[in-house]
Scaffold this motif. Structure first.
Motif, mmCIF file in Angstrom:
data_model
loop_
_atom_site.group_PDB
_atom_site.id
_atom_site.type_symbol
_atom_site.label_atom_id
_atom_site.label_comp_id
_atom_site.label_asym_id
_atom_site.label_seq_id
_atom_site.Cartn_x
_atom_site.Cartn_y
_atom_site.Cartn_z
ATOM 1 N N ALA A 684 -10.659 174.610 57.913
ATOM 2 C CA ALA A 684 -11.782 173.837 58.037
ATOM 3 C C ALA A 684 -11.612 172.495 57.594
ATOM 4 C CB ALA A 684 -13.007 174.411 57.331
ATOM 5 N N LEU A 702 -10.350 174.737 64.108
ATOM 6 C CA LEU A 702 -11.762 175.054 64.253
ATOM 7 C C LEU A 702 -12.485 174.429 65.250
ATOM 8 C CD1 LEU A 702 -12.513 176.548 60.625
ATOM 9 C CD2 LEU A 702 -11.760 177.841 62.434
ATOM 10 N N LYS A 705 -18.115 172.216 64.564
ATOM 11 C CA LYS A 705 -19.235 172.482 63.782
ATOM 12 C C LYS A 705 -18.866 173.244 62.422
ATOM 13 C CE LYS A 705 -20.114 176.921 66.242
ATOM 14 N NZ LYS A 705 -21.178 177.928 66.891
ATOM 15 N N ASP A 706 -17.599 173.803 62.520
ATOM 16 C CA ASP A 706 -16.874 174.672 61.318
ATOM 17 C C ASP A 706 -16.062 173.668 60.694
ATOM 18 O OD1 ASP A 706 -18.445 176.941 62.258
ATOM 19 O OD2 ASP A 706 -16.986 177.288 63.814
ATOM 20 N N ASP A 708 -14.882 170.736 57.974
ATOM 21 C CA ASP A 708 -15.393 170.141 56.758
ATOM 22 C C ASP A 708 -14.932 168.610 56.838
ATOM 23 O OD1 ASP A 708 -16.507 169.197 54.422
ATOM 24 O OD2 ASP A 708 -15.177 170.344 53.020
#
Length: 785
Positions: A684, A702, A705-706, A708
């Motif tokens: 992430a 990823l 939306k996933d 960070d």
């Protein structure tokens, strides 16, 4: 001397039933004339299209008066280069000809109908719907993708609406018209068959004459300083041999020298520019590889639709703009799709000059087509005429029988509806290849797209010849393009709206929302907005309003197609081409295009430019793990050191690997990435960046939306027309949309990912924009803003 006089002035248009009258522009059509006279609203704006169906269900008459005095010529011919579509031509009340094919030209001998002084010329067009529906009742209904009778009339099919186009069924004199007066002989057909072998270009100039007497005529052919003369009565061949010819190459492979070929018969002259090259389609072992001058070429292609619903509005300048945009996007092949038209000579001449290979569909698309008369004879006449017209162009490398009709017959539940009736097979496997073989034997023909080489095989097999990939857009996330290992992809695409300035010009909803009535009317695909939303849901949280929706759907389109093109290129030479659906639009619409209906470049355009780069780095998942693929579409070997780095999203280096690139000319190299780089400890918050000189590839583990990602931080300043951005954090897919402020503004790059400390500059095309507005939403965007 023979003479050809244009007859483009003084025309009027009349609705046959009623008193509607307007001045007429020739070339043109009913819609453009009514629009110019202020009698209809612009059909491209809002939902005006819906109120104009009556035009295609009406009969129309064009009238003019021409002045003529006897000149002593033995023939006087009315020459119509294009009539759309079902028409009766009368001169002084005398019927001189009938037409039923938009794709043909017509020549009528009218010497006996002309009289000194003023002559009344009328062209009366029947309703296209009326003609097609009458033929449908007579021959029996045939299934198609849309509930419109476009397969019952030899007319531009997409006039009847498509999943990217409006239903605007036209009629009119859509190409030039003139009066040709001549005596003795005229050049009815000239066919230059070009072959290059053993360092010599051999040009066989096949000549057919139309005559008013039987005496042989001296015919001369001149090319590259050579001149050959022969006496021809009706038909003959003049042979020319050019030693050490300068070869024509596709763009990116060499130069495009063109040579003027002139043929004269008495006072009649035919003149075209030709090129010396060989072009063949290699299908051995299930391949689908275009070879030019013996060299396999990876097709970096785009599909072309008519650039306007009213083709008479497309001139050479507009063709030049659109084809130059294709070149800027790294394209080397244009597929002229089968639901449109055989384009004008300007189109093919520009492709010759630019080095754009042309794949030409015959005009059959997405339907079963009757093989009975009168359609059979019309198809034969149109195909032969257009093969003759287009064969001088070196850019034309492939004839194709149809778009998706063989696939439709196999897969779209047509057979019960057909109940044994004809559907077009004899066109694609009989008539059309016979015409190409007899008229244009130096070029390859392929029965359809998609097609797997035999009616015994499913037509859309990845491992055999060419295929279309539509289940990904219709049903799946775009990462599933990687599930395919095709030999050649002739269609695949992902939708996005037009640019904001184009939407704002065409749609007047207040406020604009993704589901506002005008935007929905300009979305013609079945459940199109639903598919856009489902495509976004794989990668992003739900957009917050129109501005987010516009940016993210355009970003998703660009990422989808870039991923697909890079994957297909990474399979070279097993996969020999990808042809993106589609380059252009015919009106302002949400569609699969890279260039919207007002000619503005969507973010997809910039993604294509990167994916089509001659030297490409791409990270690809393979069975054993992540790999770096280096693709070299250049005549020189690519030798470089690549640095692959696994980074945190804050920019901290976590692992690195040096890779030596030794990529042969026109080759590809796959190098597995070391596990320390390929495998993430925190997917992430990590990514991979691979650099070789100025060439970069990125890999995120990823969906966004996933991830960070840090909140975007940057410094931006506007200097004149240039925006400078320096990243303080990672900026994911940075884009700038100055058309939000000025419709004339357009950024020269989009979707640039910057690592912390990196900078980028964007030319916005205009000066005088407000710096505060340029440097914030909705003009300046990135995923993590």
């Amino acid at each position: 001397m023979s003479s050809l006089r244009a007859l483009h002035h003084g025309w009027t248009l009349h609705r046959v039933e009623g008193d509607l009258t307007a001045p007429a522009t020739i070339p043109g059509c009913v819609h453009t004339d009514l629009l110019a006279a202020g009698l209809i609203p612009d059909p491209y704006l809002d939902d005006h299209e819906l109120g104009l169906t009556w035009i295609g269900r009406s009969a129309w008459r064009y009238e003019t008066s021409i002045t003529w005095e006897p000149s002593g010529h033995e023939r006087a011919d009315l020459l119509f280069e294009g009539l759309d579509t079902v028409a009766e031509v009368e001169l002084n009340g005398v019927p001189v000809g009938n037409t039923a094919n938009m794709h043909r030209s017509y020549r009528f001998d009218v010497l006996g109908a002309l009289r000194p002084g003023q002559n009344a010329l009328t062209v009366t067009f029947a309703s296209p719907y009326g003609y097609a529906e009458h033929l449908e009742a007579e021959l029996g209904q045939r299934p198609g993708a849309y509930a419109e009778p476009y397969n019952m009339i030899r007319k531009m099919a997409c006039n009847f609406g498509w999943d990217w186009g409006p239903t605007l069924v036209t009629a009119g004199i859509w190409r030039p018209v003139g009066l040709h007066e001549w005596s003795g002989a005229r050049l009815a057909r000239v066919r230059p068959v070009v072959r290059v072998q053993d360092g010599v270009a051999r040009v066989s100039v096949h000549v057919e004459l139309e005559r008013t007497h039987d005496d042989p005529v001296e015919v001369a052919a001149e090319l590259c300083g050579l001149r050959v003369v022969g006496a021809i009565s009706r038909e003959g061949v003049l042979e020319l041999e050019v030693p050490d010819p300068a070869l024509w190459w596709p763009r990116g492979h060499g130069r495009q020298p063109l040579h003027e070929l002139t043929v004269t018969a008495g006072q009649d002259v035919w003149r075209r520019r030709i090129g010396f090259r060989t072009a063949e389609l290699d299908t051995a072992g299930g391949a689908f590889t275009l070879k030019v001058n013996g060299r396999p070429v990876f097709a970096k292609g785009v599909n072309w639709i008519p650039d306007d619903c009213f083709p008479s509005r497309i001139g050479r300048d507009r063709y030049a703009e659109r084809l130059e945009q294709a070149c800027q996007a790294g394209v080397n092949l244009i597929r002229v799709w089968g639901g449109g038209i055989y384009e004008s000579d300007d189109f093919y001449e520009l492709c010759d000059e630019l080095g754009l290979m042309v794949w030409q569909d015959f005009p059959f698309a997405c339907a079963a087509y009757p093989e009975e008369e009168p359609l059979w004879s019309e198809v034969a006449a149109e195909a032969e005429e257009n093969v003759v017209r287009l064969m001088p162009h070196p850019s034309l490398v492939l004839w194709c029988g149809n778009n998706e009709n063989i696939w439709g017959y196999a897969d779209w539940q047509w057979k019960p509806a057909l109940n044994g009736r004809s559907w077009g097979e004899r066109y694609y496997l009989g008539l059309l290849p016979e015409i190409v073989e007899s008229v244009d034997p130096s070029r390859s023909y392929w029965p359809g797209s998609p097609y797997s080489g035999s009616m015994e095989l499913h037509p859309n097999l990845p491992e055999v010849n060419n295929m279309h990939i539509w289940d990904v857009w219709n049903e799946r996330d775009y990462v599933h393009y990687r599930d395919y290992r095709p030999r050649f992809v002739a269609e695949f695409g992902w939708q996005a709206p037009a640019t904001h300035a184009t939407i704002a010009r065409a749609i007047h909803d207040e406020p604009l929302t993704p589901d506002s009535p005008g935007l929905l009317h300009h979305q013609k695909a079945d459940d199109g907005n639903g598919k856009l939303a489902r495509g976004l849901a794989h990668h992003f949280d739900e957009p917050d309003g129109y501005d987010d929706w516009l940016y993210l759907t355009q970003l998703n389109q660009a990422r989808a197609i870039q991923l697909g093109v890079e994957h297909f290129r990474s399979l070279w030479p097993y996969c020999a081409g990808s042809v993106v659906w589609q380059l252009n639009d015919c009106w302002p619409v949400t569609s699969w295009s890279a260039i919207d209906g007002d000619g503005r470049r969507k973010p997809l355009f910039h993604a294509l430019r990167r994916a089509h780069a001659d030297r490409l780095l791409t990270v690809q998942p393979r069975a054993e793990g992540l790999a770096l693929v280096a693709v070299n579409d250049d005549d020189e070997p690519w030798r470089a050191e690549a640095l692959a780095v696994r980074l945190s999203v804050s920019g901290r280096e976590l692992a690195r690997e040096h890779l030596e690139l030794e990529v042969p000319p026109r080759g590809a190299l796959t190098l597995p990435l070391d596990r320390k780089v390929a495998e993430s400890g925190d997917p992430a918050r990590e990514l991979i960046a691979v650099n070789a000189g100025s060439t970069r590839a990125l890999w995120f583990y990823l969906p966004d939306k996933d991830l960070d990602l840090p909140k975007a931080a940057y410094t931006a300043r506007l200097e004149g027309r240039t925006l400078h951005v320096t990243a303080h954090t990672l900026l994911r897919d940075l884009a700038v949309f100055p058309d939000r402020l000025d419709p004339a503004a357009e950024a020269d790059d989009q979707l640039v990912t910057l690592l912390p400390g990196e900078s980028a500059s964007f030319d916005l095309g205009v000066s005088g924009l407000d710096p505060l507005q340029v440097t914030g939403k909705p003009v300046l965007r990135c995923v993590n803003d």
